[in-house]
Scaffold this active site. Sequence first.
Site, short mmCIF file in Angstrom:
data_model
loop_
_atom_site.label_atom_id
_atom_site.label_comp_id
_atom_site.label_asym_id
_atom_site.label_seq_id
_atom_site.Cartn_x
_atom_site.Cartn_y
_atom_site.Cartn_z
N GLU A 103 0.84 -1.21 0.00
CA GLU A 103 0.00 0.00 0.00
C GLU A 103 0.87 1.25 0.00
OE1 GLU A 103 -2.63 1.47 -0.40
OE2 GLU A 103 -4.39 0.54 0.48
N ASP A 104 0.31 2.34 -0.49
CA ASP A 104 1.02 3.61 -0.38
C ASP A 104 0.82 4.22 1.00
OD1 ASP A 104 -1.69 4.04 -0.85
OD2 ASP A 104 -1.41 5.65 -2.31
N ASP A 107 -4.69 5.28 6.16
CA ASP A 107 -5.24 6.48 6.79
C ASP A 107 -6.27 6.02 7.83
OD1 ASP A 107 -5.93 9.25 7.02
OD2 ASP A 107 -7.36 9.12 5.40
N GLY A 109 -7.85 3.23 7.65
CA GLY A 109 -7.71 1.77 7.74
C GLY A 109 -8.87 1.03 7.09
N PHE A 156 -2.65 15.75 4.68
CA PHE A 156 -2.73 15.26 3.30
C PHE A 156 -1.35 15.37 2.65
CE2 PHE A 156 -3.61 15.50 -1.23
CZ PHE A 156 -4.45 14.41 -1.38
N ASP A 163 -1.31 11.06 -5.20
CA ASP A 163 -1.77 12.18 -6.03
C ASP A 163 -2.63 13.17 -5.27
OD1 ASP A 163 -4.08 10.38 -5.76
OD2 ASP A 163 -5.01 11.67 -7.26
N ARG A 169 1.93 12.62 -8.79
CA ARG A 169 2.43 11.26 -8.54
C ARG A 169 3.91 11.12 -8.90
NH1 ARG A 169 -2.07 7.92 -7.53
NH2 ARG A 169 -3.94 8.41 -8.70
P1 5GP Z 1 -8.05 4.60 4.18
O1 5GP Z 1 -9.02 3.57 3.67
O2 5GP Z 1 -6.96 4.00 5.05
O3 5GP Z 1 -8.76 5.74 4.88
O4 5GP Z 1 -7.39 5.30 2.95
C1 5GP Z 1 -6.57 4.65 2.13
C2 5GP Z 1 -6.47 5.35 0.78
O5 5GP Z 1 -6.81 6.73 0.85
C3 5GP Z 1 -5.04 5.29 0.32
O6 5GP Z 1 -4.76 4.12 -0.41
C4 5GP Z 1 -4.94 6.55 -0.53
O7 5GP Z 1 -5.38 6.27 -1.84
C5 5GP Z 1 -5.91 7.51 0.11
N1 5GP Z 1 -5.21 8.46 1.02
C6 5GP Z 1 -5.23 8.49 2.37
N2 5GP Z 1 -4.50 9.51 2.85
C7 5GP Z 1 -3.98 10.14 1.78
C8 5GP Z 1 -3.12 11.28 1.62
O8 5GP Z 1 -2.64 11.94 2.57
N3 5GP Z 1 -2.81 11.61 0.34
C9 5GP Z 1 -3.27 10.94 -0.74
N4 5GP Z 1 -2.88 11.36 -1.94
N5 5GP Z 1 -4.09 9.87 -0.65
C10 5GP Z 1 -4.44 9.48 0.63
#
Ligand code: 5GP
Length: 181
Positions: A103-104, A107, A109, A156, A163, A169
């Site tokens: 994963e990148d 956040d 989860g 963020f 992105d 990116r």
């Molecule tokens: P989660 O499901 O954990 O809330 O979010 C996961 C997805 O939200 C990540 O795979 C990513 O695509 C996006 N995301 C969460 N935080 C960020 C951030 O700070 N910047 C960007 N560009 N994408 C984020």
Amino acid sequence: MKEIVIKDKRFNLYISPKQIRQRLDDLSHELNKAYHSKNPVLLIVLNGAFIFAADLIRALEVDPQTQFIRISSYEDEMQSSGKVRQVFGQDMPLTGRHVLIVEDIVDTGHTARYLRELLQEQHPASVAMVSLLFKPEAFEGGTPPEYVGFEIPPDFVVGYGLDYAQLGRELQGIYRLAEGG
Ligand code: 5GP
């Protein structure tokens, strides 16, 4: 501090390309030990993880096989929608395999939880996640990523695959939204 503008927002350099390279070295050592002789399946979560995964996979010496899955939750916004939907999935049988999700960023989860549940249906030998970034303060529960590049505050970020409205990116470092945006 290096500042850039993407679309209507200002961002500051937060993690330099050198810091990313150094952390990737440590992470790949750790993963090479953990997955020695396990021939894991790397399940790369598109789109954001593609650059991290490309660098990571070339540092791994564990004969990984790769698969891609695309999940969407943000839909061009800067806040997680909380809703997770699978856009297209991988088709490799995973029963009895060691699966490492790449994963990148984790956040809230929600995406991670959804993915782990999806994978359990196939009875893999193990499931773990390596995430370049993790926001512990935004995390709403479930299993945190087993391997993390950097823990960051709930701000963020863009760059190195991540992105803002599909822009940024290509940046070699990771940039954080500036105060006041
Ligand atoms: P989660 O499901 O954990 O809330 O979010 C996961 C997805 O939200 C990540 O795979 C990513 O695509 C996006 N995301 C969460 N935080 C960020 C951030 O700070 N910047 C960007 N560009 N994408 C984020």
